[in-house]
Write a protein that holds these residues in place. Structure first.
Motif, PDB file in Angstrom:
ATOM      1  N   SER A 306       0.850  -1.186   0.000  1.00 19.58           N
ATOM      2  CA  SER A 306       0.000   0.000   0.000  1.00 19.58           C
ATOM      3  C   SER A 306       0.883   1.232   0.000  1.00 19.58           C
ATOM      4  CB  SER A 306      -0.915   0.028   1.231  1.00 19.58           C
ATOM      5  OG  SER A 306      -1.626   1.258   1.304  1.00 19.58           O
ATOM      6  N   THR A 307       0.527   2.215  -0.823  1.00 18.05           N
ATOM      7  CA  THR A 307       1.263   3.473  -0.829  1.00 18.05           C
ATOM      8  C   THR A 307       0.692   4.464   0.168  1.00 18.05           C
ATOM      9  OG1 THR A 307      -0.111   4.262  -2.670  1.00 18.05           O
ATOM     10  CG2 THR A 307       1.993   3.216  -3.222  1.00 18.05           C
ATOM     11  N   GLN A 308      -0.404   4.088   0.837  1.00 16.09           N
ATOM     12  CA  GLN A 308      -0.928   4.867   1.947  1.00 16.09           C
ATOM     13  C   GLN A 308      -0.333   4.285   3.219  1.00 16.09           C
ATOM     14  OE1 GLN A 308      -5.248   4.487   0.712  1.00 16.09           O
ATOM     15  NE2 GLN A 308      -5.246   6.595   1.423  1.00 16.09           N
ATOM     16  N   GLY A 309       0.214   5.143   4.049  1.00 13.90           N
ATOM     17  CA  GLY A 309       0.906   4.649   5.221  1.00 13.90           C
ATOM     18  C   GLY A 309      -0.027   4.177   6.314  1.00 13.90           C
ATOM     19  N   GLY A 310       0.310   3.065   6.924  1.00 13.79           N
ATOM     20  CA  GLY A 310      -0.389   2.617   8.115  1.00 13.79           C
ATOM     21  C   GLY A 310       0.204   3.323   9.308  1.00 13.79           C
ATOM     22  N   SER A 311      -0.642   3.969  10.098  1.00 12.39           N
ATOM     23  CA  SER A 311      -0.169   4.789  11.205  1.00 12.39           C
ATOM     24  C   SER A 311      -0.756   4.267  12.510  1.00 12.39           C
ATOM     25  CB  SER A 311      -0.571   6.248  10.986  1.00 12.39           C
ATOM     26  OG  SER A 311      -0.030   7.065  11.987  1.00 12.39           O
ATOM     27  N   GLY A 312       0.073   4.076  13.506  1.00 11.69           N
ATOM     28  CA  GLY A 312      -0.396   3.494  14.755  1.00 11.69           C
ATOM     29  C   GLY A 312      -0.611   1.997  14.583  1.00 11.69           C
ATOM     30  N   GLN A 313      -1.034   1.355  15.644  1.00 11.78           N
ATOM     31  CA  GLN A 313      -1.183  -0.091  15.608  1.00 11.78           C
ATOM     32  C   GLN A 313      -2.413  -0.531  14.818  1.00 11.78           C
ATOM     33  OE1 GLN A 313       2.047  -0.454  16.347  1.00 11.78           O
ATOM     34  NE2 GLN A 313       1.147  -2.483  16.497  1.00 11.78           N
ATOM     35  N   PRO A 314      -2.234  -1.553  13.960  1.00 10.53           N
ATOM     36  CA  PRO A 314      -3.381  -2.089  13.216  1.00 10.53           C
ATOM     37  C   PRO A 314      -4.201  -3.030  14.083  1.00 10.53           C
ATOM     38  CG  PRO A 314      -1.412  -3.321  12.674  1.00 10.53           C
ATOM     39  CD  PRO A 314      -0.974  -2.219  13.598  1.00 10.53           C
ATOM     40  N   LEU A 315      -5.400  -3.306  13.629  1.00  4.88           N
ATOM     41  CA  LEU A 315      -6.278  -4.287  14.268  1.00  4.88           C
ATOM     42  C   LEU A 315      -6.439  -5.477  13.345  1.00  4.88           C
ATOM     43  CD1 LEU A 315      -8.551  -5.377  16.177  1.00  4.88           C
ATOM     44  CD2 LEU A 315     -10.134  -3.981  14.822  1.00  4.88           C
ATOM     45  N   LEU A 316      -6.169  -6.656  13.860  1.00  2.00           N
ATOM     46  CA  LEU A 316      -6.520  -7.887  13.168  1.00  2.00           C
ATOM     47  C   LEU A 316      -7.756  -8.430  13.857  1.00  2.00           C
ATOM     48  CD1 LEU A 316      -6.196 -10.154  11.184  1.00  2.00           C
ATOM     49  CD2 LEU A 316      -4.502 -11.184  12.666  1.00  2.00           C
ATOM     50  N   ALA A 317      -8.900  -8.238  13.238  1.00  2.00           N
ATOM     51  CA  ALA A 317     -10.165  -8.626  13.849  1.00  2.00           C
ATOM     52  C   ALA A 317     -10.272 -10.137  13.959  1.00  2.00           C
ATOM     53  CB  ALA A 317     -11.326  -8.072  13.028  1.00  2.00           C
ATOM     54  N   LYS A 318     -11.146 -10.572  14.842  1.00  2.00           N
ATOM     55  CA  LYS A 318     -11.317 -11.996  15.092  1.00  2.00           C
ATOM     56  C   LYS A 318     -11.639 -12.757  13.816  1.00  2.00           C
ATOM     57  CE  LYS A 318     -12.352 -15.794  17.511  1.00  2.00           C
ATOM     58  NZ  LYS A 318     -12.990 -16.619  16.498  1.00  2.00           N
ATOM     59  N   GLU A 319     -12.418 -12.146  12.907  1.00  2.00           N
ATOM     60  CA  GLU A 319     -12.799 -12.860  11.686  1.00  2.00           C
ATOM     61  C   GLU A 319     -11.756 -12.744  10.582  1.00  2.00           C
ATOM     62  OE1 GLU A 319     -13.549 -10.835   8.969  1.00  2.00           O
ATOM     63  OE2 GLU A 319     -13.316  -9.049  10.173  1.00  2.00           O
ATOM     64  N   GLY A 320     -10.629 -12.044  10.866  1.00  3.52           N
ATOM     65  CA  GLY A 320      -9.514 -12.069   9.934  1.00  3.52           C
ATOM     66  C   GLY A 320      -9.233 -10.804   9.161  1.00  3.52           C
ATOM     67  N   THR A 321     -10.130  -9.822   9.189  1.00  2.00           N
ATOM     68  CA  THR A 321      -9.898  -8.570   8.469  1.00  2.00           C
ATOM     69  C   THR A 321      -8.888  -7.714   9.232  1.00  2.00           C
ATOM     70  OG1 THR A 321     -12.136  -8.591   7.558  1.00  2.00           O
ATOM     71  CG2 THR A 321     -10.976  -6.491   7.540  1.00  2.00           C
ATOM     72  N   ILE A 322      -7.986  -7.069   8.504  1.00  2.29           N
ATOM     73  CA  ILE A 322      -7.025  -6.145   9.093  1.00  2.29           C
ATOM     74  C   ILE A 322      -7.507  -4.718   8.845  1.00  2.29           C
ATOM     75  CG2 ILE A 322      -4.645  -5.311   9.046  1.00  2.29           C
ATOM     76  CD1 ILE A 322      -3.850  -8.085   7.950  1.00  2.29           C
ATOM     77  N   TYR A 323      -7.538  -3.910   9.885  1.00  2.76           N
ATOM     78  CA  TYR A 323      -7.898  -2.493   9.789  1.00  2.76           C
ATOM     79  C   TYR A 323      -6.689  -1.675  10.240  1.00  2.76           C
ATOM     80  CZ  TYR A 323     -12.690  -4.309   9.642  1.00  2.76           C
ATOM     81  OH  TYR A 323     -13.832  -4.998   9.321  1.00  2.76           O
ATOM     82  N   TRP A 324      -6.403  -0.596   9.477  1.00  6.06           N
ATOM     83  CA  TRP A 324      -5.217   0.211   9.795  1.00  6.06           C
ATOM     84  C   TRP A 324      -5.550   1.680   9.592  1.00  6.06           C
ATOM     85  CZ3 TRP A 324      -0.182  -2.757   8.578  1.00  6.06           C
ATOM     86  CH2 TRP A 324       0.851  -2.295   9.399  1.00  6.06           C
ATOM     87  N   ALA A 325      -5.339   2.498  10.611  1.00  2.00           N
ATOM     88  CA  ALA A 325      -5.579   3.937  10.495  1.00  2.00           C
ATOM     89  C   ALA A 325      -4.552   4.574   9.571  1.00  2.00           C
ATOM     90  CB  ALA A 325      -5.527   4.590  11.870  1.00  2.00           C
ATOM     91  N   VAL A 326      -4.959   5.645   8.930  1.00  2.00           N
ATOM     92  CA  VAL A 326      -4.087   6.418   8.055  1.00  2.00           C
ATOM     93  C   VAL A 326      -3.726   7.717   8.767  1.00  2.00           C
ATOM     94  CG1 VAL A 326      -3.869   7.566   5.822  1.00  2.00           C
ATOM     95  CG2 VAL A 326      -5.189   5.449   6.011  1.00  2.00           C
ATOM     96  N   ALA A 327      -2.482   8.124   8.708  1.00  2.00           N
ATOM     97  CA  ALA A 327      -2.073   9.378   9.323  1.00  2.00           C
ATOM     98  C   ALA A 327      -2.922  10.525   8.786  1.00  2.00           C
ATOM     99  CB  ALA A 327      -0.593   9.639   9.053  1.00  2.00           C
ATOM    100  N   GLY A 328      -3.447  11.332   9.677  1.00  2.00           N
ATOM    101  CA  GLY A 328      -4.286  12.440   9.274  1.00  2.00           C
ATOM    102  C   GLY A 328      -5.752  12.081   9.129  1.00  2.00           C
ATOM    103  N   GLY A 329      -6.093  10.813   9.334  1.00  2.00           N
ATOM    104  CA  GLY A 329      -7.488  10.386   9.255  1.00  2.00           C
ATOM    105  C   GLY A 329      -7.753   9.424   8.126  1.00  2.00           C
ATOM    106  N   GLY A 330      -8.816   8.660   8.278  1.00  2.00           N
ATOM    107  CA  GLY A 330      -9.154   7.640   7.305  1.00  2.00           C
ATOM    108  C   GLY A 330      -8.696   6.269   7.767  1.00  2.00           C
ATOM    109  N   MET A 331      -9.123   5.235   7.032  1.00  2.00           N
ATOM    110  CA  MET A 331      -8.793   3.877   7.423  1.00  2.00           C
ATOM    111  C   MET A 331      -8.633   2.975   6.215  1.00  2.00           C
ATOM    112  SD  MET A 331     -10.837   1.350  10.057  1.00  2.00           S
ATOM    113  CE  MET A 331     -10.943   2.700  11.242  1.00  2.00           C
ATOM    114  N   LEU A 332      -7.650   2.072   6.311  1.00  2.00           N
ATOM    115  CA  LEU A 332      -7.432   1.046   5.300  1.00  2.00           C
ATOM    116  C   LEU A 332      -7.939  -0.295   5.813  1.00  2.00           C
ATOM    117  CD1 LEU A 332      -3.750   1.936   4.288  1.00  2.00           C
ATOM    118  CD2 LEU A 332      -5.874   2.744   3.215  1.00  2.00           C
TER     119      LEU A 332
END
Length: 430
Positions: A306-332
């Protein structure tokens, strides 16, 4: 820690005595309580549990996180964290100051860390820069120091992450920054007795090893052999600051030179298994670019996913999806173990706080100044609280207390009198 596959992670330098788990790290017998916590009383542990870490996307901010646990109750269909029976009535649906006696304590810039909730007990953990960790077992009415010690057991850093082990009820990790200040403190620690005592990961001769933004552990391996830690504001151009232990030998290698050139501060980490791991990189002061990189060969080689940076700790949800905040707001979001990422929310929907998971599987973030929740994997978000009375650096939810906890710090020499706030919200009734 949590690390994920139920938690997000981080990790770190060299553990005193090695980085592999001892025989004391085997899961506790079902139905038994955990070890007593110094200054915080005894609480019975649940029989199942996972954690989900969250926190500020700002590298100088404390990370938030939590989990739920208890009672051998079945998990909700579709994932989520274990159920926890509430302790006492649900607090009022207003933001109430719960800083207590920590307010005004002499400290430094980055004084107050976020609040983390244990998945095993009715226990909250926070940190005060240069003082160490504090815990509460009464919903943040009172706070008591934990892990008092000297030398390699003394925590004096500015806490960034608390990572709870999803199966060993008395084990959790801490990472923090600016441990190189006098008196010296390691950048990461482990406790195997619920905070009674800690052991620091030995420094490797590099200043960055005492200043860690993250710590992550391979929770697919019962021995917890693989750990990855990102040094504070450490970039590829500097060629140091990303430390990997992968064989339980007690030896950590700096693998930052293996990352692709041109990336910025690569400090946020996530270990999926012994071979697969991710690192989030933010813009650096010198203009290097953000991104997320992935390794499928235990850190030997890395590919930009990804060319969008992951900022702070990501979440690996119980069902397997990874969520990652973007610096300045937003989410991957990634639904293929980090092989690809897509933007699931822009800064108008979610903020820079690291996402975390509620016991029923819903995902939590910050929207504007309010807590927002998604029940459809980040497609839509609903505000569930009043505006937080300060710009938060950390956010978490206690399933035991049925409440959100928000925190912030400043650069004064004392902990803010309003560093921590609580908002009552029963996820089962909403």
């Amino acid at each position: 820690m949590p690390a994920i596959a139920w938690t997000s992670s981080l990790t770190v330098a060299l553990l005193v005595g090695g980085c592999s788990s001892s025989s004391n790290d085997t899961p506790a017998d079902e139905g038994t309580g955990g070890a007593d916590m110094v200054g915080a009383g005894t609480h019975a542990g649940g029989d199942t549990g996972q954690t989900a870490a969250g926190g500020s996307a700002d590298t100088d901010a404390a990370a938030g996180g939590q989990g739920g646990s208890g009672g051998m109750k079945p998990l909700p269909e579709g994932g989520g964290l274990p159920h926890a029976d509430p302790v006492g009535p649900v607090p009022p649906a207003d933001w109430v100051n719960v800083t207590g006696t920590l307010g005004g304590m002499a400290s430094e810039c980055g004084n107050a860390a976020a609040i983390f909730a244990s998945p095993w007990r009715d226990m909250l953990v926070t940190g005060v820069a240069r003082h160490g960790l504090y815990a509460s077992t009464d919903g943040a009415v009172t706070w008591a120091p934990i892990g008092a010690g000297a030398g390699s057991s003394a925590i004096r850093n500015r806490m960034t992450v608390i990572l709870f082990d999803p199966t060993n009820k008395d084990t959790f990790w801490e990472s923090g920054i600016y441990g190189w200040e006098a008196p010296w403190s390691e950048g990461a620690f482990i406790t195997k007795d619920n905070g009674v005592t800690f052991k620091g990961y030995a420094a490797m001769g590099a200043e960055a090893q005492s200043s860690n933004d993250s710590i992550t552990v391979d929770f697919t391996d019962p021995a917890r052999k693989t750990m990855l830690s990102g040094g504070h504001e450490q970039g590829v151009a500097g060629g140091q600051g990303l430390f990997l232990c992968k064989d339980g030998s007690g030896t950590f290698a700096d693998i930052m030179p293996q990352l692709p050139a041109g990336l910025g501060f690569c400090t946020s980490t996530l270990v999926l298994d012994p071979n697969d791991m991710l690192v989030g990189c933010a813009n650096s002061y010198k203009g290097e670019t953000p991104g997320i990189v992935r390794s499928a060969d235990a850190g030997a080689t890395w590919k930009v996913v990804s060319t969008q940076g992951g900022s702070g700790q990501p979440l690996l949800a119980k069902e397997g999806t990874i969520y990652w905040a973007v610096a300045g707001g937003g989410m991957l979001k990634s639904t293929d173990q980090g092989l690809t990422f897509m933007q699931v929310a822009d800064k108008s929907k979610t903020g820079g706080i690291a996402p975390f998971e509620l016991p029923d599987g819903r995902i939590v973030s910050l929207g504007g100044m309010s807590v927002v929740v998604s029940a459809d994997k980040g497609v839509t978000w609903t505000s569930v609280t009043k505006p937080i009375p300060f710009a938060p650096n950390g956010l978490s939810y206690s399933a035991f207390r049925r409440a959100f906890y928000a925190s912030h710090f400043d650069c004064s020499s004392n902990v803010p009198k309003d560093a921590h706030a609580r908002f009552g919200w029963d996820y089962e009734a909403k």
